[in-house]
Design an enzyme around this catalytic site. Structure first.
Site, mmCIF file in Angstrom:
data_model
loop_
_atom_site.group_PDB
_atom_site.id
_atom_site.type_symbol
_atom_site.label_atom_id
_atom_site.label_comp_id
_atom_site.label_asym_id
_atom_site.label_seq_id
_atom_site.Cartn_x
_atom_site.Cartn_y
_atom_site.Cartn_z
ATOM 1 N N ASP A 1 -7.749 3.806 -3.958
ATOM 2 C CA ASP A 1 -8.441 3.877 -2.675
ATOM 3 C C ASP A 1 -8.315 5.297 -2.150
ATOM 4 O O ASP A 1 -7.216 5.859 -2.161
ATOM 5 C CB ASP A 1 -7.814 2.905 -1.668
ATOM 6 N N ASP B 1 -12.291 -11.647 0.567
ATOM 7 C CA ASP B 1 -11.070 -11.086 1.144
ATOM 8 C C ASP B 1 -10.342 -12.176 1.918
ATOM 9 O O ASP B 1 -10.922 -12.813 2.805
ATOM 10 C CB ASP B 1 -11.406 -9.920 2.074
#
Length: 240
Positions: free
Chosen positions: A129, A8
């Site tokens: 998500d 990330d």
């Protein structure tokens, strides 16, 4: 089942967020390319990159870091975060990425996403998500009224590579994945499903493998030494 170690990126550094909260970040390294090589050395055969700046504001601030990772390793890499137009898709694929993850834009403009899947077959992944089964967007800053499985079903006929299904409640919390939700998604659609969120132990990987998932993204547990790439790959049925 494929294991996708996560890198990330925020401001060019390797970080992890807890439950997608930009105020709860932990920095794990200043050199994303070195981190990528570390995971490959441990047995990774694919990498999942997230541009957190892009997820938040649609920018390509981590382009240099992404390019450096792709140049440093010889395995398929995918990236998600802030991909909201065809120009960005072209630019990122030109960097050598194997596939791209699109979330917010796919939810808001499904016709556009369908057109992009037709133009770039098997190169795009829809990132879904969810919080309590409902779709979250904009770097998880907004929760919609759309069911994650209903959304997935509207896309499953497209020539896309996979669905990445993230359970926000478990992401970055080291509390184990929501296997039941992941399995329900896998059983509901005909395309490959990659589980994301909460994968912490060898047992978690085995449970997702048994549930039929096609892949799992592993993040914080790798960075904190609770699980190694080699252990995860072996638990998923691979041999290293």
């Amino acid at each position: 089942m494929q294991i996708w170690p996560a890198i990330d990126l925020l401001g060019g550094k390797c970080v992890r967020l807890q439950q997608g909260d930009y105020n709860r970040e932990t920095v794990y390294g200043d050199d994303p390319a070195e981190m990528a090589k570390r995971w490959v050395d441990e047995g990774a055969d694919c990498l999942h990159l997230v541009d957190l700046d892009g997820a938040k504001d649609g920018s390509l601030k981590n382009r240099d870091a992404i390019s450096a990772i792709v140049a440093a390793v010889d395995i398929p890499c995918e990236v998600g975060g802030g991909i909201r137009d065809e120009k960005t898709i072209d630019e990122l694929l030109d960097l050598g990425l194997a596939r791209l993850v699109i979330g917010t834009k796919a939810l808001r403009e499904p016709d556009w996403f369908a057109a992009m899947c037709e133009k770039f077959p098997e190169k795009l992944v829809v990132g879904i998500d969810a919080k309590e089964g409902m779709v979250a967007t904009d770097g998880w800053l907004e929760v919609s009224t759309t069911s994650a499985i209903d959304l997935a079903k509207t896309f499953e006929h497209l020539p896309m590579a996979a669905i990445i299904y993230t359970d926000i409640a478990t992401d970055g919390m080291l509390a184990g994945p929501n296997v039941e939700a992941m399995q329900a998604m896998k059983e509901a659609v005909k395309v490959p499903v990659v589980a994301s969120g909460g994968v912490t132990s060898v047992e978690d990987v085995k449970n997702l493998t048994a549930a039929g998932l096609d892949g799992a993204i592993v993040g914080r547990s790798l960075y904190e030494g609770r699980l190694t790439v080699r252990q995860a790959v072996e638990a998923a049925g691979g041999v290293r």
